[in-house]
Design an enzyme around this catalytic site. Structure first.
Site, mmCIF file in Angstrom:
data_model
loop_
_atom_site.group_PDB
_atom_site.id
_atom_site.type_symbol
_atom_site.label_atom_id
_atom_site.label_comp_id
_atom_site.label_asym_id
_atom_site.label_seq_id
_atom_site.Cartn_x
_atom_site.Cartn_y
_atom_site.Cartn_z
ATOM 1 N N ASP A 68 17.262 -1.697 9.710
ATOM 2 C CA ASP A 68 16.436 -1.488 8.813
ATOM 3 C C ASP A 68 17.199 -1.705 7.290
ATOM 4 O OD1 ASP A 68 13.419 0.319 8.354
ATOM 5 O OD2 ASP A 68 14.825 -0.088 6.710
ATOM 6 N N GLU A 87 7.072 -5.918 4.779
ATOM 7 C CA GLU A 87 6.355 -5.339 3.566
ATOM 8 C C GLU A 87 4.900 -4.997 4.032
ATOM 9 O OE1 GLU A 87 7.716 -4.532 0.700
ATOM 10 O OE2 GLU A 87 9.522 -5.343 1.205
ATOM 11 N N SER A 88 4.298 -3.852 3.822
ATOM 12 C CA SER A 88 3.228 -3.368 4.456
ATOM 13 C C SER A 88 2.210 -3.059 3.494
ATOM 14 C CB SER A 88 3.548 -2.328 5.362
ATOM 15 O OG SER A 88 3.990 -1.007 4.722
ATOM 16 N N THR A 141 10.096 -11.354 3.595
ATOM 17 C CA THR A 141 10.323 -10.598 5.138
ATOM 18 C C THR A 141 9.232 -10.915 6.080
ATOM 19 O OG1 THR A 141 11.534 -8.682 4.056
ATOM 20 C CG2 THR A 141 9.956 -8.262 5.837
ATOM 21 N N THR A 175 -1.268 -6.526 12.465
ATOM 22 C CA THR A 175 -2.426 -5.690 11.969
ATOM 23 C C THR A 175 -3.844 -6.277 12.412
ATOM 24 O OG1 THR A 175 -3.226 -5.093 9.911
ATOM 25 C CG2 THR A 175 -1.802 -7.131 9.766
ATOM 26 N N ASP A 176 -4.655 -5.543 12.119
ATOM 27 C CA ASP A 176 -6.134 -6.026 12.316
ATOM 28 C C ASP A 176 -6.459 -6.664 11.061
ATOM 29 O OD1 ASP A 176 -6.338 -3.995 10.641
ATOM 30 O OD2 ASP A 176 -8.155 -2.930 11.468
ATOM 31 N N GLU A 177 -5.888 -6.755 10.039
ATOM 32 C CA GLU A 177 -6.000 -7.626 8.688
ATOM 33 C C GLU A 177 -6.050 -8.933 8.800
ATOM 34 O OE1 GLU A 177 -4.739 -5.990 5.057
ATOM 35 O OE2 GLU A 177 -4.726 -3.868 5.751
ATOM 36 N N TYR A 208 -0.672 -10.077 1.742
ATOM 37 C CA TYR A 208 0.073 -9.111 2.843
ATOM 38 C C TYR A 208 -0.652 -9.908 4.232
ATOM 39 C CZ TYR A 208 0.007 -5.509 6.538
ATOM 40 O OH TYR A 208 0.344 -4.885 7.460
ATOM 41 N N LYS A 221 1.162 -11.553 7.191
ATOM 42 C CA LYS A 221 1.356 -11.261 8.846
ATOM 43 C C LYS A 221 0.681 -12.027 9.759
ATOM 44 C CE LYS A 221 2.482 -7.836 10.076
ATOM 45 N NZ LYS A 221 3.775 -7.102 10.439
ATOM 46 N N ASN A 250 -5.706 0.802 10.863
ATOM 47 C CA ASN A 250 -5.166 1.754 9.845
ATOM 48 C C ASN A 250 -4.463 2.925 10.597
ATOM 49 O OD1 ASN A 250 -6.833 -0.012 8.433
ATOM 50 N ND2 ASN A 250 -6.098 1.249 6.601
HETATM 51 P P1 NAD Z 1 6.297 0.953 6.205
HETATM 52 O O1 NAD Z 1 6.256 -0.082 4.916
HETATM 53 O O2 NAD Z 1 6.284 2.184 6.121
HETATM 54 O O3 NAD Z 1 7.818 0.492 6.667
HETATM 55 C C1 NAD Z 1 8.316 -0.789 6.807
HETATM 56 C C2 NAD Z 1 10.074 -0.618 6.891
HETATM 57 O O4 NAD Z 1 10.418 -1.961 7.369
HETATM 58 C C3 NAD Z 1 10.592 0.095 6.050
HETATM 59 O O5 NAD Z 1 11.571 1.108 6.698
HETATM 60 C C4 NAD Z 1 11.515 -0.981 5.286
HETATM 61 O O6 NAD Z 1 12.856 -0.619 4.946
HETATM 62 C C5 NAD Z 1 11.794 -2.051 6.789
HETATM 63 N N1 NAD Z 1 12.004 -3.363 6.047
HETATM 64 C C6 NAD Z 1 11.280 -4.074 4.928
HETATM 65 N N2 NAD Z 1 11.632 -5.273 4.943
HETATM 66 C C7 NAD Z 1 12.675 -5.260 5.735
HETATM 67 C C8 NAD Z 1 13.577 -6.471 6.074
HETATM 68 N N3 NAD Z 1 13.718 -7.736 5.750
HETATM 69 N N4 NAD Z 1 14.592 -6.167 7.274
HETATM 70 C C9 NAD Z 1 14.829 -4.827 7.630
HETATM 71 N N5 NAD Z 1 13.848 -3.963 7.560
HETATM 72 C C10 NAD Z 1 12.977 -4.128 6.317
HETATM 73 O O7 NAD Z 1 5.234 -0.045 7.052
HETATM 74 P P2 NAD Z 1 4.602 0.737 8.534
HETATM 75 O O8 NAD Z 1 3.424 1.095 7.789
HETATM 76 O O9 NAD Z 1 5.534 1.546 9.084
HETATM 77 O O10 NAD Z 1 4.142 -0.582 8.995
HETATM 78 C C11 NAD Z 1 5.264 -0.816 10.173
HETATM 79 C C12 NAD Z 1 4.610 -2.324 10.874
HETATM 80 O O11 NAD Z 1 3.348 -2.092 11.286
HETATM 81 C C13 NAD Z 1 4.427 -3.677 9.808
HETATM 82 O O12 NAD Z 1 4.690 -4.687 10.494
HETATM 83 C C14 NAD Z 1 2.872 -3.359 9.656
HETATM 84 O O13 NAD Z 1 2.587 -4.695 9.161
HETATM 85 C C15 NAD Z 1 2.270 -2.813 10.503
HETATM 86 N N6 NAD Z 1 1.177 -2.142 10.805
HETATM 87 C C16 NAD Z 1 0.974 -1.030 9.678
HETATM 88 C C17 NAD Z 1 -0.128 -0.476 10.014
HETATM 89 C C18 NAD Z 1 -0.512 0.851 9.096
HETATM 90 O O14 NAD Z 1 -1.589 1.219 8.965
HETATM 91 N N7 NAD Z 1 0.572 1.464 8.264
HETATM 92 C C19 NAD Z 1 -1.244 -0.723 10.723
HETATM 93 C C20 NAD Z 1 -1.046 -1.991 11.703
HETATM 94 C C21 NAD Z 1 0.068 -2.599 11.755
HETATM 95 O O1 DAU Z 2 -5.544 -2.305 8.841
HETATM 96 C C1 DAU Z 2 -4.343 -2.303 8.883
HETATM 97 C C2 DAU Z 2 -3.710 -2.203 7.779
HETATM 98 O O2 DAU Z 2 -3.802 -0.900 7.033
HETATM 99 C C3 DAU Z 2 -1.973 -2.346 7.962
HETATM 100 O O3 DAU Z 2 -1.691 -3.482 8.223
HETATM 101 C C4 DAU Z 2 -1.438 -2.074 6.352
HETATM 102 O O4 DAU Z 2 -0.022 -2.122 6.625
HETATM 103 C C5 DAU Z 2 -1.887 -0.616 5.982
HETATM 104 O O5 DAU Z 2 -1.132 -0.675 4.548
HETATM 105 C C6 DAU Z 2 -3.346 -0.439 5.809
HETATM 106 O O6 DAU Z 2 -3.976 -1.465 4.828
HETATM 107 P P1 DAU Z 2 -5.333 -0.841 3.909
HETATM 108 O O7 DAU Z 2 -5.133 -1.648 2.689
HETATM 109 O O8 DAU Z 2 -6.507 -0.765 4.588
HETATM 110 O O9 DAU Z 2 -4.538 0.477 3.672
HETATM 111 P P2 DAU Z 2 -4.552 1.655 2.165
HETATM 112 O O10 DAU Z 2 -3.886 2.810 2.842
HETATM 113 O O11 DAU Z 2 -3.781 0.674 1.137
HETATM 114 O O12 DAU Z 2 -6.077 1.517 1.928
HETATM 115 C C7 DAU Z 2 -6.943 1.991 2.892
HETATM 116 C C8 DAU Z 2 -8.396 1.669 2.172
HETATM 117 O O13 DAU Z 2 -8.584 2.630 1.117
HETATM 118 C C9 DAU Z 2 -8.849 0.596 1.558
HETATM 119 O O14 DAU Z 2 -10.098 0.065 1.641
HETATM 120 C C10 DAU Z 2 -8.349 0.675 0.126
HETATM 121 C C11 DAU Z 2 -8.543 2.103 -0.240
HETATM 122 N N1 DAU Z 2 -7.754 2.875 -1.234
HETATM 123 C C12 DAU Z 2 -6.543 2.575 -1.126
HETATM 124 C C13 DAU Z 2 -5.706 3.294 -2.028
HETATM 125 C C14 DAU Z 2 -4.105 3.250 -2.108
HETATM 126 C C15 DAU Z 2 -8.587 3.309 -2.367
HETATM 127 O O15 DAU Z 2 -9.546 3.447 -2.333
HETATM 128 N N2 DAU Z 2 -7.679 4.192 -3.295
HETATM 129 C C16 DAU Z 2 -6.416 3.909 -3.024
HETATM 130 O O16 DAU Z 2 -5.733 4.582 -4.159
#
Ligand code: NAD
Ligand code: DAU
Length: 352
Positions: free
Chosen positions: A31, A82-83, A98, A132-134, A158, A162, A187
């Protein structure tokens, strides 16, 4: 052992912790520790010899090749990314570096290592890519949920990054035969999520008595999945998934943002009597290019691998609120310093 990337982030850390709860197979955790990476997530593993942490970039091909030849993992599970969609709108460059270039370097190193394998090591090796589903874009209100055959139509920097990564993964399987599997998940929410995302941001603000900034009309719909259920799905895909396949993972929990926030306020009030957060809800300027609706058809992973979520949104949110209330120190640590710069950049003058 297995190599996990991004294992100090939200889902990666939950995956590593759950993995080592379920088995004794060691994990190398690579990481970069960006703002989203937090070793505090892994504090309970400090003296656990089954967890080897390496700070580094998935884009550093030589480092990855070194780790692969030293530890000879049977699988790579790639969470590193980057997420956050809003950050990708303010500054897409890190997402390209990334999510696209980094994933390419990781894939290429994996292919180099995999080419040296023979016998059982060759037969067992897997590259699991977490997506991701996005990537599928936005659904109309009455449209069927995303299935694995939906066309890609990413709308944010983003999701475009992906989608690019997913295409590279697909091409390495199709062209070189690298045994890859991709998961496209909805999500996630749960313990250890950085409070830039909807649920932990609202919790943090509610506890601090600050406005709860709902974008637009609050009618955008997401399909919410408890993080532990996502981790279980990934373990199943790794052990039983068919190389070359993609699996959609979702929570059967389509909810409009405003209802997510209201539920959160109610559950917070139940667990912290006297906390009236609902009055803090504030509608703010919409996210640019905001996708209206995501929903996942998870019938393939259910049918082929027997996976189903174990938490409902109601049970998962109760566990999540309890975790944040019990871990005030974690929240305080991650919201010091740089965090405040992000909040003032993204929410400008709208939210104090
Ligand atoms: P996060 O942002 O919390 O964590 C990302 C991690 O990756 C961090 O620890 C960061 O330090 C590390 N990282 C970033 N760039 C890097 C690099 N170049 N080399 C090594 N490490 C690096 O993200 P998350 O929410 O835990 O998501 C993890 C994965 O799941 C992502 O690929 C994201 O696209 C996917 N995903 C997330 C969600 C969600 O709702 N959070 C849903 C579907 C898919
Ligand atoms: O669908 C999977 C994705 O879900 C992952 O791939 C992404 O990494 C993860 O960040 C997430 O993306 P979203 O954009 O859906 O998540 P976020 O939590 O940022 O926002 C969820 C919803 O809430 C979206 O419709 C935007 C809204 N929102 C978000 C924030 C941060 C608000 O209304 N207010 C806010 O301050």
């Amino acid at each position: 052992m297995i190599l996990v990337t991004g294992g100090a982030g939200f889902i990666g850390a939950n995956f590593v912790l759950d993995w080592l709860d379920c088995s004794d197979e060691p994990v190398i955790n690579l990481d970069k520790l960006t703002y989203a990476g937090n070793l505090g997530n892994l504090a309970s593993l400090k003296r656990d010899t089954r967890h080897i942490f390496v700070r580094g970039d998935i884009g550093d091909r030589n480092l990855v090749l070194h780790l692969l030849s030293l530890y000879r993992p049977r699988a790579i599970v790639n969470f590193a990314a980057e997420s956050h969609v809003d950050r990708s709108i303010h500054g897409p460059a890190d997402f390209i570096a990334t999510n696209i270039v980094g994933t390419f370097a990781l894939l290429d190193a994996a292919r180099g290592y995999w080419n040296t394998l023979t016998g059982n090591e060759l037969a067992q090796f897997r590259f699991v890519h977490i997506s991701t589903d996005e990537v599928y874009g936005s659904l109309e209100p009455a449209a069927a949920p995303f299935s694995e055959t939906n066309a890609y139509a990413p709308n944010s920097p983003y999701s475009a990054s992906k989608a690019s990564a997913d295409h590279l993964v697909r091409s390495y399987q199709h062209t070189y035969g690298l045994p890859t599997l991709t998961t496209n998940c909805s999500n996630n929410y749960g313990p250890r999520q950085f409070p830039e995302k909807l649920i932990p941001l609202m919790l943090y603000n509610a506890l601090a008595g600050k406005p709860l900034p709902v974008y637009g009309d609050g009618g955008n719909v997401r399909d919410w999945l408890y993080v532990g259920d996502h981790c279980a799905a990934i373990r199943m895909v790794l052990e039983q998934g068919r190389p070359g396949e993609t699996y959609n993972v979702g929570g059967n929990a389509e909810i409009a943002n405003i209802d997510v926030v209201r539920t959160l306020c109610r559950v917070l009030g139940e667990q912290k009597p006297g906390c009236d957060a609902e009055s803090l809800i504030t509608f703010v300027k919409d996210r640019a290019g905001h996708d209206r609706r995501y929903a996942i058809d998870a019938s393939k992973i259910r049918r082929e691998l027997g996976w189903e979520p174990s938490e409902t949104f109601e049970s998962g949110i109760a566990r999540t609120v309890a975790w944040y209330l019990d871990n005030a120190g974690w929240l305080a640590a991650v919201t010091s310093g740089e965090y405040k710069n992000w909040i003032s950049l993204n929410y400008a003058a709208e939210v104090a």
